[in-house]
Design an enzyme around this catalytic site. Structure first.
Site, PDB file in Angstrom:
ATOM      1  CB  CYS A 142      16.183 -56.105  53.036  1.00 43.98           C
ATOM      2  SG  CYS A 142      14.466 -56.425  52.570  1.00 43.98           S
ATOM      3  CG  HIS A 235      15.915 -52.415  49.951  1.00 43.04           C
ATOM      4  ND1 HIS A 235      17.072 -53.138  49.913  1.00 43.04           N
ATOM      5  CD2 HIS A 235      14.915 -53.310  50.045  1.00 43.04           C
ATOM      6  CE1 HIS A 235      16.800 -54.434  49.966  1.00 43.04           C
ATOM      7  NE2 HIS A 235      15.497 -54.570  50.054  1.00 43.04           N
ATOM      8  CD  GLU A 237      19.972 -51.026  49.805  1.00 41.44           C
ATOM      9  OE1 GLU A 237      19.570 -50.442  50.827  1.00 41.44           O
ATOM     10  OE2 GLU A 237      19.528 -52.141  49.455  1.00 41.44           O
TER      11      GLU A 237
END
Ligand SMILES: CC(=O)SCCNC(=O)CCNC(=O)[C@H](O)C(C)(C)COP(=O)(O)OP(=O)(O)OC[C@H]1O[C@@H](n2cnc3c(N)ncnc32)[C@H](O)[C@@H]1OP(=O)(O)O
Ligand SMILES: N[C@@H](CCO)C(=O)O
Length: 305
Positions: A142, A235, A237
């Site tokens: 990001c 993202h 994660e």
């Protein structure tokens, strides 16, 4: 893990064309094995959440890993206690003399500031320069990806009229690249950004290639052609609840924020969100660890970097 096959087995060529990793017996014989050294430069305010998310993903591998957590020396975190940082974190200064197999640079909620206004920008530039000399492959997430693309390649970040916020379908643009192995034709990734990097600015750099994009969210993954730098704008994660947390936080602050797209059932924030990206996240990180870190890094770290 690679499939080990006899050197001249015909299936080897077929599987290689399908982008399945096949290793010659002769190559397998020469592989030495030791734990991989992975540093995580955690720039997020929610450090404990991010640590857990990333360790969960990089832990999903048969490889042994030694993870080292890093925070910035030139910035004092407001939302993470100094006890936590002192107990579990190091700074760049502590490890600058070492070599690492992999480095992850996280996102940070500073994307609407010019890079130069970020308090730790000088230290981060030093770390990014160091990564080119002392790390086999660096995975930027990001804002970390925007910072890396700007610092290494002069690619600017550009403000969006509206935040890209939700879980979006993504596609593979370059199928025959190890990072994309096993990806579905279409897969989902959370995006939560007020800024973007533009395709034309990335395409201008001959060293970079665009691996995955989203019709709604633009570039998702770009990488240097030598695989030593990976830039991921989404993202993968994030936990199932993370976008909800960001939405509730901003709504409570009275900010104009749209409901994250494709996330709550029927786009109804009263209902529990559905996670649709976990399998993709596991594959992305295990491909990186396997093909860009483990398969590439020398047994004697520092031997060729
Ligand atoms: C584009 C991406 O990379 S997305 C990744 C970022 N997303 C997230 O961090 C999601 C989770 N974060 C949050 O929910 C919020 O940031 C919160 C709730 C933790 C704190 O928000 P607020 O109270 O509004 O802001 P606060 O004044 O505490 O500063 C927020 C963060 O901005 C960053 N920041 C702000 N100004 C600066 C600056 N000049 N230089 C460097 N970092 C800065 C810091 O990371 C700071 O948190 P930290 O000191 O704990 O590291
Ligand atoms: N994911 C971030 C946006 C970028 O700072 C947030 O909503 O906190």
């Amino acid at each position: 893990m690679p499939i080990k096959v006899p050197d001249h087995l015909p299936a080897k060529e077929i599987l290689s064309e399908e982008n399945i990793f096949v290793m010659d017996e002769s190559v397998a014989y020469h592989q030495d094995i030791r734990p991989l050294r992975i540093a995580i430069l955690n720039l997020m305010p929610t450090k404990e959440t991010t640590e857990t998310q990333l360790l969960r993903l990089i832990g999903n591998t048969p490889l042994q890993l030694e993870a080292v957590l890093l925070h910035m020396k030139t910035y004092t975190s407001k939302n993470t206690s100094s006890e936590h940082l002192e107990s579990f974190y190091k700074t760049f200064e502590d490890i600058a003399h070492e070599y690492y197999d992999g480095l992850i640079i996280t996102g940070a909620p500073v994307e609407q500031m010019p890079f130069e206004d970020v308090a730790y920008w000088e230290e981060l530039k030093e770390i990014m320069d160091w990564s080119k000399r002392r790390v086999t492959s660096t995975f930027h997430i990001c804002w970390g990806a925007q910072a890396g693309l700007f610092h290494h390649f002069g690619v600017p970040k550009v403000d969006l009229d509206e935040k890209i916020f939700g879980v979006f379908p993504h596609i593979v643009e370059k199928r025959n690249v190890p990072l994309m192995r096993g990806f579905d034709e279409q897969f989902y990734v959370p995006q939560s950004r007020h800024t973007e990097v533009r395709r034309e600015d990335v395409e201008r750099m001959a060293e970079l290639e665009i691996l995955s994009t989203s019709p709604d969210a633009g570039i998702y993954i770009a990488a240097s052609k030598d695989g030593r730098q990976i830039f991921v704008t989404g993202h993968a994660e994030y936990d199932p609840q993370t976008l909800k947390y960001e939405y509730d936080r901003d709504t409570a602050k009275g900010l104009q924020i749209a409901v994250p797209k494709n996330y709550f059932p029927n786009d109804n924030p009263e209902l529990a969100p559905l996670s649709t990206w976990r399998a993709h996240a596991n594959l992305l990180f295990s491909n990186w660890l396997n093909y860009y870190v483990y398969q590439q890094t020398p047994y004697d770290l520092g031997a060729y970097i």
